[in-house]
Motif scaffolding. Structure first.
Motif, PDB file in Angstrom:
ATOM      1  N   ARG A  63      57.734  -9.737 111.405  1.00 49.14           N
ATOM      2  CA  ARG A  63      58.120  -8.698 112.377  1.00 49.14           C
ATOM      3  C   ARG A  63      57.542  -9.012 113.751  1.00 49.14           C
ATOM      4  N   LEU A  64      56.279  -9.417 113.795  1.00 50.21           N
ATOM      5  CA  LEU A  64      55.627  -9.726 115.063  1.00 50.21           C
ATOM      6  C   LEU A  64      56.379 -10.816 115.814  1.00 50.21           C
TER       7      LEU A  64
ATOM      8  N   GLN B 115      53.777  -3.015 115.137  1.00 52.89           N
ATOM      9  CA  GLN B 115      53.976  -3.719 113.870  1.00 52.89           C
ATOM     10  C   GLN B 115      52.788  -3.567 112.925  1.00 52.89           C
ATOM     11  N   GLY B 116      51.660  -3.044 113.428  1.00 51.83           N
ATOM     12  CA  GLY B 116      50.498  -2.834 112.576  1.00 51.83           C
ATOM     13  C   GLY B 116      49.228  -3.522 113.016  1.00 51.83           C
ATOM     14  N   ALA B 117      49.254  -4.200 114.168  1.00 48.24           N
ATOM     15  CA  ALA B 117      48.042  -4.852 114.682  1.00 48.24           C
ATOM     16  C   ALA B 117      47.123  -3.810 115.314  1.00 48.24           C
TER      17      ALA B 117
ATOM     18  N   ASP C 140      45.211  -8.543 112.821  1.00 48.62           N
ATOM     19  CA  ASP C 140      46.363  -8.262 111.969  1.00 48.62           C
ATOM     20  C   ASP C 140      45.941  -7.252 110.892  1.00 48.62           C
ATOM     21  N   PRO C 141      46.861  -6.764 110.075  1.00 47.12           N
ATOM     22  CA  PRO C 141      46.508  -5.747 109.086  1.00 47.12           C
ATOM     23  C   PRO C 141      45.427  -6.160 108.082  1.00 47.12           C
TER      24      PRO C 141
ATOM     25  N   LEU D 252      51.223  -9.378 104.541  1.00 49.02           N
ATOM     26  CA  LEU D 252      50.821 -10.019 105.794  1.00 49.02           C
ATOM     27  C   LEU D 252      51.937 -10.908 106.340  1.00 49.02           C
TER      28      LEU D 252
ATOM     29  N   ASP E 241      55.059 -10.317 105.967  1.00 45.96           N
ATOM     30  CA  ASP E 241      56.012  -9.361 106.528  1.00 45.96           C
ATOM     31  C   ASP E 241      55.577  -8.931 107.930  1.00 45.96           C
ATOM     32  N   PHE E 242      54.283  -8.680 108.133  1.00 41.51           N
ATOM     33  CA  PHE E 242      53.761  -8.326 109.455  1.00 41.51           C
ATOM     34  C   PHE E 242      54.056  -9.444 110.458  1.00 41.51           C
ATOM     35  N   TYR E 243      53.710 -10.692 110.116  1.00 44.19           N
ATOM     36  CA  TYR E 243      53.914 -11.792 111.060  1.00 44.19           C
ATOM     37  C   TYR E 243      55.390 -12.070 111.309  1.00 44.19           C
TER      38      TYR E 243
END
Length: 130
Positions: free
Chosen positions: A27-28, A102-104, A120-121, A21, A23-25
């Motif tokens: 990238r976001l 990004q995965g959202a 989010d993921p 998570l 990593d997602f934020y």
């Protein structure tokens, strides 16, 4: 207040896989994961802790063994979001497209024209707004 200063420095978000998570934020928000720690002894591989530094408060991500994604909008008897992140954007359409890349996931219900609710993921709702 008497004689002491209080400063908000960070927000901690619980998740079933905090490092993913973070990593997602990262990238976001166009930044990097500043700290990533592995799981502790006797914890599953997805456990651990991570941190993303932003221009505002730092985002910390912490493992939650009993994670249940909130339901939004809230529904009786279901887990609900007790808070969410708001992210200011200059172009809502481009920002939504970026978040989805990004995965959202875009929420079905959108309460305002100048705000987009996404998940989010891990299932936390967050808002992009003009």
């Amino acid at each position: 207040m008497t004689g002491t200063r209080l400063s908000l420095t960070s927000i901690t978000v619980t998740a079933p896989d905090p490092r993913a998570l973070a990593d997602f934020y990262a990238r976001l928000l166009g930044t990097e994961v500043a700290v990533s720690e592995p799981p502790g002894t006797n914890e599953p591989p997805e456990a651990g802790w991570a941190q993303v530094r932003t221009d505002g408060p730092t985002l910390n991500f912490e493992y939650e063994r009993n994670w249940q994604a909130p339901v939004w909008p809230a529904a009786p008897g279901r887990p609900h979001a007790t808070q969410h992140l708001d992210v200011h954007v200059d172009d809502l359409g481009l920002a939504v497209a970026h978040a989805v890349e990004q995965g959202a996931r875009l929420a079905d219900f959108q309460p305002q024209e100048d705000v987009r609710v996404l998940f989010d993921p891990a299932g936390h709702p967050f808002c992009l707004f003009l």
